[in-house]
Scaffold this motif. Structure first.
Motif, PDB file in Angstrom:
ATOM      1  N   LYS A  37      38.870  38.672  50.457  1.00  0.00           N
ATOM      2  CA  LYS A  37      39.555  37.589  51.044  1.00  0.00           C
ATOM      3  C   LYS A  37      39.959  36.433  50.083  1.00  0.00           C
ATOM      4  CE  LYS A  37      38.495  38.892  55.748  1.00  0.00           C
ATOM      5  NZ  LYS A  37      37.201  39.091  56.469  1.00  0.00           N
ATOM      6  N   ARG A  38      38.792  36.155  49.363  1.00  0.00           N
ATOM      7  CA  ARG A  38      39.037  34.628  48.690  1.00  0.00           C
ATOM      8  C   ARG A  38      40.025  35.132  47.405  1.00  0.00           C
ATOM      9  NH1 ARG A  38      33.421  32.252  45.685  1.00  0.00           N
ATOM     10  NH2 ARG A  38      34.526  30.172  45.708  1.00  0.00           N
ATOM     11  N   GLU A  39      39.768  36.422  47.012  1.00  0.00           N
ATOM     12  CA  GLU A  39      40.577  36.831  45.419  1.00  0.00           C
ATOM     13  C   GLU A  39      42.193  37.165  45.883  1.00  0.00           C
ATOM     14  OE1 GLU A  39      39.599  35.823  42.436  1.00  0.00           O
ATOM     15  OE2 GLU A  39      37.922  34.761  43.420  1.00  0.00           O
ATOM     16  N   GLY A  40      42.421  37.714  47.080  1.00  0.00           N
ATOM     17  CA  GLY A  40      43.460  38.262  47.553  1.00  0.00           C
ATOM     18  C   GLY A  40      43.638  39.671  46.934  1.00  0.00           C
ATOM     19  N   LYS A  41      42.610  40.279  46.687  1.00  0.00           N
ATOM     20  CA  LYS A  41      42.658  41.716  45.793  1.00  0.00           C
ATOM     21  C   LYS A  41      41.387  42.690  46.643  1.00  0.00           C
ATOM     22  CE  LYS A  41      44.050  40.098  41.269  1.00  0.00           C
ATOM     23  NZ  LYS A  41      43.422  39.785  40.069  1.00  0.00           N
ATOM     24  N   SER A  42      41.458  44.030  46.539  1.00  0.00           N
ATOM     25  CA  SER A  42      40.395  44.625  46.756  1.00  0.00           C
ATOM     26  C   SER A  42      39.585  44.665  45.801  1.00  0.00           C
ATOM     27  CB  SER A  42      40.962  46.131  47.202  1.00  0.00           C
ATOM     28  OG  SER A  42      41.413  46.755  45.931  1.00  0.00           O
ATOM     29  N   ILE A  43      38.265  44.899  46.073  1.00  0.00           N
ATOM     30  CA  ILE A  43      37.221  45.180  45.113  1.00  0.00           C
ATOM     31  C   ILE A  43      37.585  46.251  44.076  1.00  0.00           C
ATOM     32  CG2 ILE A  43      34.828  45.992  44.451  1.00  0.00           C
ATOM     33  CD1 ILE A  43      35.141  43.522  46.327  1.00  0.00           C
ATOM     34  N   ALA A  44      38.362  47.338  44.397  1.00  0.00           N
ATOM     35  CA  ALA A  44      39.047  48.199  43.508  1.00  0.00           C
ATOM     36  C   ALA A  44      39.867  47.735  42.511  1.00  0.00           C
ATOM     37  CB  ALA A  44      39.346  49.576  44.324  1.00  0.00           C
ATOM     38  N   GLN A  45      40.812  46.954  42.871  1.00  0.00           N
ATOM     39  CA  GLN A  45      41.851  46.254  42.227  1.00  0.00           C
ATOM     40  C   GLN A  45      41.018  45.482  41.158  1.00  0.00           C
ATOM     41  OE1 GLN A  45      44.015  44.629  45.446  1.00  0.00           O
ATOM     42  NE2 GLN A  45      45.799  45.815  44.894  1.00  0.00           N
ATOM     43  N   ILE A  46      39.953  44.422  41.613  1.00  0.00           N
ATOM     44  CA  ILE A  46      39.363  43.630  40.622  1.00  0.00           C
ATOM     45  C   ILE A  46      38.726  44.279  39.597  1.00  0.00           C
ATOM     46  CG2 ILE A  46      37.516  42.147  40.515  1.00  0.00           C
ATOM     47  CD1 ILE A  46      37.974  41.121  43.481  1.00  0.00           C
ATOM     48  N   LEU A  58      32.695  36.721  39.864  1.00  0.00           N
ATOM     49  CA  LEU A  58      33.154  36.531  41.128  1.00  0.00           C
ATOM     50  C   LEU A  58      32.050  36.677  42.228  1.00  0.00           C
ATOM     51  CD1 LEU A  58      36.727  38.094  40.744  1.00  0.00           C
ATOM     52  CD2 LEU A  58      36.413  35.718  40.826  1.00  0.00           C
ATOM     53  N   GLU A  59      31.494  37.760  42.155  1.00  0.00           N
ATOM     54  CA  GLU A  59      30.458  37.955  43.281  1.00  0.00           C
ATOM     55  C   GLU A  59      29.475  36.688  43.373  1.00  0.00           C
ATOM     56  OE1 GLU A  59      28.185  42.270  44.193  1.00  0.00           O
ATOM     57  OE2 GLU A  59      27.733  41.436  42.038  1.00  0.00           O
ATOM     58  N   ARG A  60      28.975  36.497  42.047  1.00  0.00           N
ATOM     59  CA  ARG A  60      27.958  35.288  42.002  1.00  0.00           C
ATOM     60  C   ARG A  60      28.426  34.168  42.668  1.00  0.00           C
ATOM     61  NH1 ARG A  60      22.661  33.654  41.204  1.00  0.00           N
ATOM     62  NH2 ARG A  60      22.516  31.337  41.080  1.00  0.00           N
ATOM     63  N   ALA A 117      37.593  56.219  47.094  1.00  0.00           N
ATOM     64  CA  ALA A 117      38.571  55.323  46.137  1.00  0.00           C
ATOM     65  C   ALA A 117      38.264  54.024  46.366  1.00  0.00           C
ATOM     66  CB  ALA A 117      40.058  55.702  46.741  1.00  0.00           C
ATOM     67  N   LEU A 118      37.669  53.491  47.590  1.00  0.00           N
ATOM     68  CA  LEU A 118      37.335  52.179  47.825  1.00  0.00           C
ATOM     69  C   LEU A 118      35.912  51.699  47.068  1.00  0.00           C
ATOM     70  CD1 LEU A 118      37.788  52.435  51.655  1.00  0.00           C
ATOM     71  CD2 LEU A 118      39.331  51.421  49.937  1.00  0.00           C
ATOM     72  N   ARG A 119      35.298  52.785  46.338  1.00  0.00           N
ATOM     73  CA  ARG A 119      34.159  52.355  45.429  1.00  0.00           C
ATOM     74  C   ARG A 119      34.590  52.600  44.240  1.00  0.00           C
ATOM     75  NH1 ARG A 119      30.194  51.922  49.056  1.00  0.00           N
ATOM     76  NH2 ARG A 119      30.367  52.607  51.259  1.00  0.00           N
ATOM     77  N   PRO A 120      34.910  51.742  43.396  1.00  0.00           N
ATOM     78  CA  PRO A 120      35.274  51.874  42.067  1.00  0.00           C
ATOM     79  C   PRO A 120      34.095  52.403  41.246  1.00  0.00           C
ATOM     80  CG  PRO A 120      35.136  49.406  42.648  1.00  0.00           C
ATOM     81  CD  PRO A 120      34.970  50.207  43.744  1.00  0.00           C
TER      82      PRO A 120
END
Length: 169
Positions: A37-46, A58-60, A117-120
């Motif tokens: 939500k904060r980044e406006g991207k999925s974890i996979a996209q990041i 970003l996680e920290r 696919a949701l788990r990079p």
């Protein structure tokens, strides 16, 4: 109080965390959802666009923001969260941490039935590569996980077991 659930991907942190928060009347925060939500991207996209190192930074920052924004919350961390930037020390300094210790065979079964696919870190790996990755990753992360205030051995966790562990009989 802040309660942090830590452990491998597929350990049940999000499912159990939501149930525990509901039972206690606390807020629930899934750290990965918070980052998305904060980044406006999925974890996979990041991971794909910026790499794992950027994601860990970003996680920290997200972990610090969640702690700042909440006083009574159950926080489901990402599987790697405790293992970077002294996050485990930070977590233990902010609240109570619980390591959901699930046997690797159970984690593999659970993840095999999920959308990889949701788990990079697992996407585009063969079954054998996933098994090897999970084995090596757990071996590397377990010393961090074992710094948790509490450990709950699984695979079948209940909210009642967590409440008992936390002395909320």
């Amino acid at each position: 109080m802040l309660i942090f659930l830590i452990g491998m991907m597929g350990a049940g942190k999000t499912t159990l965390g939501w149930q525990l928060a509901n039972k206690l009347g606390y807020s629930f925060v899934d750290l990965d959802d918070f980052i998305e939500k904060r980044e406006g991207k999925s974890i996979a996209q990041i991971f794909e666009q910026e790499g794992q190192e950027c994601f860990r930074e970003l996680e920290r920052a997200a972990l610090e923001a969640v702690v700042t924004e909440n006083t009574k919350a159950v926080i489901s961390t990402g599987g790697g969260t405790p293992c970077f930037f002294n996050n485990m020390d930070f977590i233990n300094g902010q609240g109570k941490s619980i390591f959901l210790n699930v046997p690797l065979s159970e984690i593999f079964t659970r993840l095999s039935g999920s959308n990889l696919a949701l788990r990079p870190l697992l996407a585009n790996k063969t079954e054998e590569e996933r098994r090897l990755f999970l084995t090596n990753t757990l071996a590397a992360r377990k010393p961090c996980y074992e710094q948790a205030v509490y450990t709950l051995n699984g695979p079948d966790f209940t909210v009642q077991a967590l409440l008992k562990l936390l002395n909320y009989n």
